[in-house]
Design a protein around this motif. Structure first.
Motif, PDB file in Angstrom:
ATOM      1  N   GLN A  62      41.120  32.570  43.255  1.00 16.54           N
ATOM      2  CA  GLN A  62      42.328  31.890  42.765  1.00 16.54           C
ATOM      3  C   GLN A  62      42.301  30.422  43.162  1.00 16.54           C
ATOM      4  N   ASP A  63      41.907  30.144  44.392  1.00  7.72           N
ATOM      5  CA  ASP A  63      41.821  28.756  44.844  1.00  7.72           C
ATOM      6  C   ASP A  63      40.798  27.977  44.022  1.00  7.72           C
ATOM      7  N   LYS A  64      39.638  28.560  43.835  1.00 12.33           N
ATOM      8  CA  LYS A  64      38.566  27.879  43.102  1.00 12.33           C
ATOM      9  C   LYS A  64      38.888  27.711  41.622  1.00 12.33           C
ATOM     10  N   LEU A  65      39.723  28.582  41.099  1.00 13.47           N
ATOM     11  CA  LEU A  65      40.071  28.520  39.691  1.00 13.47           C
ATOM     12  C   LEU A  65      40.842  27.249  39.359  1.00 13.47           C
ATOM     13  N   TYR A  66      41.604  26.741  40.306  1.00 19.40           N
ATOM     14  CA  TYR A  66      42.444  25.576  40.035  1.00 19.40           C
ATOM     15  C   TYR A  66      42.111  24.356  40.889  1.00 19.40           C
ATOM     16  N   ALA A  67      41.208  24.504  41.838  1.00 22.93           N
ATOM     17  CA  ALA A  67      40.879  23.385  42.719  1.00 22.93           C
ATOM     18  C   ALA A  67      39.964  22.389  42.019  1.00 22.93           C
ATOM     19  N   GLU A  68      40.147  21.142  42.363  1.00 20.93           N
ATOM     20  CA  GLU A  68      39.268  20.106  41.852  1.00 20.93           C
ATOM     21  C   GLU A  68      37.853  20.381  42.354  1.00 20.93           C
ATOM     22  N   GLY A  69      36.914  20.342  41.459  1.00 19.67           N
ATOM     23  CA  GLY A  69      35.532  20.625  41.831  1.00 19.67           C
ATOM     24  C   GLY A  69      35.206  22.108  41.796  1.00 19.67           C
ATOM     25  N   GLY A  70      36.195  22.936  41.520  1.00 20.48           N
ATOM     26  CA  GLY A  70      35.970  24.379  41.449  1.00 20.48           C
ATOM     27  C   GLY A  70      35.691  24.817  40.029  1.00 20.48           C
ATOM     28  N   TYR A  71      36.072  26.038  39.724  1.00 21.50           N
ATOM     29  CA  TYR A  71      35.830  26.588  38.393  1.00 21.50           C
ATOM     30  C   TYR A  71      36.592  25.834  37.313  1.00 21.50           C
ATOM     31  N   ALA A  72      37.661  25.183  37.680  1.00 24.69           N
ATOM     32  CA  ALA A  72      38.498  24.474  36.711  1.00 24.69           C
ATOM     33  C   ALA A  72      37.677  23.500  35.872  1.00 24.69           C
ATOM     34  N   GLU A  73      36.622  22.978  36.442  1.00 19.53           N
ATOM     35  CA  GLU A  73      35.816  21.987  35.742  1.00 19.53           C
ATOM     36  C   GLU A  73      34.685  22.604  34.918  1.00 19.53           C
ATOM     37  N   THR A  74      34.409  23.871  35.134  1.00 23.02           N
ATOM     38  CA  THR A  74      33.269  24.488  34.452  1.00 23.02           C
ATOM     39  C   THR A  74      33.632  25.695  33.594  1.00 23.02           C
ATOM     40  N   VAL A  75      34.879  26.149  33.669  1.00 25.76           N
ATOM     41  CA  VAL A  75      35.299  27.349  32.960  1.00 25.76           C
ATOM     42  C   VAL A  75      36.237  26.952  31.822  1.00 25.76           C
ATOM     43  N   SER A  76      36.078  27.611  30.666  1.00 29.47           N
ATOM     44  CA  SER A  76      36.959  27.329  29.536  1.00 29.47           C
ATOM     45  C   SER A  76      38.392  27.737  29.877  1.00 29.47           C
ATOM     46  N   GLU A  77      39.319  27.172  29.151  1.00 27.16           N
ATOM     47  CA  GLU A  77      40.732  27.497  29.364  1.00 27.16           C
ATOM     48  C   GLU A  77      40.969  28.988  29.105  1.00 27.16           C
ATOM     49  N   GLU A  78      40.295  29.525  28.111  1.00 27.38           N
ATOM     50  CA  GLU A  78      40.429  30.957  27.789  1.00 27.38           C
ATOM     51  C   GLU A  78      39.943  31.830  28.947  1.00 27.38           C
ATOM     52  N   ASP A  79      38.780  31.478  29.513  1.00 24.82           N
ATOM     53  CA  ASP A  79      38.264  32.245  30.647  1.00 24.82           C
ATOM     54  C   ASP A  79      39.150  32.070  31.880  1.00 24.82           C
ATOM     55  N   LYS A  80      39.662  30.860  32.061  1.00 23.89           N
ATOM     56  CA  LYS A  80      40.548  30.611  33.203  1.00 23.89           C
ATOM     57  C   LYS A  80      41.775  31.519  33.137  1.00 23.89           C
ATOM     58  N   GLU A  81      42.336  31.650  31.953  1.00 22.47           N
ATOM     59  CA  GLU A  81      43.501  32.521  31.773  1.00 22.47           C
ATOM     60  C   GLU A  81      43.115  33.982  32.000  1.00 22.47           C
ATOM     61  N   ALA A 129      37.412  47.047  53.471  1.00 25.62           N
ATOM     62  CA  ALA A 129      37.343  46.926  52.019  1.00 25.62           C
ATOM     63  C   ALA A 129      38.554  46.168  51.479  1.00 25.62           C
ATOM     64  N   LEU A 130      39.734  46.439  52.044  1.00 25.32           N
ATOM     65  CA  LEU A 130      40.944  45.722  51.636  1.00 25.32           C
ATOM     66  C   LEU A 130      40.815  44.238  51.959  1.00 25.32           C
ATOM     67  N   ASN A 131      40.351  43.909  53.149  1.00 30.33           N
ATOM     68  CA  ASN A 131      40.167  42.508  53.529  1.00 30.33           C
ATOM     69  C   ASN A 131      39.186  41.804  52.606  1.00 30.33           C
ATOM     70  N   LYS A 132      38.120  42.490  52.245  1.00 30.88           N
ATOM     71  CA  LYS A 132      37.119  41.917  51.338  1.00 30.88           C
ATOM     72  C   LYS A 132      37.738  41.631  49.973  1.00 30.88           C
ATOM     73  N   LEU A 133      38.523  42.584  49.459  1.00 29.39           N
ATOM     74  CA  LEU A 133      39.174  42.402  48.166  1.00 29.39           C
ATOM     75  C   LEU A 133      40.185  41.261  48.224  1.00 29.39           C
ATOM     76  N   GLU A 134      41.016  41.235  49.245  1.00 23.10           N
ATOM     77  CA  GLU A 134      42.009  40.162  49.372  1.00 23.10           C
ATOM     78  C   GLU A 134      41.330  38.800  49.491  1.00 23.10           C
ATOM     79  N   SER A 135      40.279  38.721  50.257  1.00 24.55           N
ATOM     80  CA  SER A 135      39.553  37.462  50.414  1.00 24.55           C
ATOM     81  C   SER A 135      38.973  36.995  49.089  1.00 24.55           C
ATOM     82  N   LEU A 136      38.413  37.921  48.339  1.00 27.84           N
ATOM     83  CA  LEU A 136      37.860  37.583  47.030  1.00 27.84           C
ATOM     84  C   LEU A 136      38.952  37.046  46.114  1.00 27.84           C
TER      85      LEU A 136
END
Length: 83
Positions: free
Chosen positions: A27-46, A15-22
């Motif tokens: 976090q990576d997808k939130l700021y990676a090019e092609g990730g959530y950064a391009e589809t999520v509002s700045e407010e949601d990103k924060e 369960a810990l490994n699953k949580l850490e992986s998530l």
């Protein structure tokens, strides 16, 4: 008795490994090019970034960790991030 403790330990670690992986994955997808950064509002990103950071702190702060505690936190983050 020993088997139960081993089972609980294995479930807690999984369960810990699953949580850490998530946390790391989101976090990576939130700021990676092609990730959530391009589809999520700045407010949601924060909001997501703060929740992921809090979850990361939670891992270290929880006093008596169990698989249920970690699974509940994983479910909470998963639910929040799909909105």
């Amino acid at each position: 008795m020993l088997e139960n403790r081993e089972l609980e330990k294995r479930q807690r670690e999984e369960a810990l490994n699953k949580l850490e992986s998530l946390i790391y994955d989101k976090q990576d997808k939130l700021y990676a090019e092609g990730g959530y950064a391009e589809t999520v509002s700045e407010e949601d990103k924060e909001k997501f970034s703060a929740a992921l950071s809090a979850a990361s702190d939670f891992i270290w702060d929880v006093e008596e960790p169990t698989a249920k505690i970690y699974n509940d936190k994983t479910d909470e983050l998963t639910e929040m991030m799909k909105d």
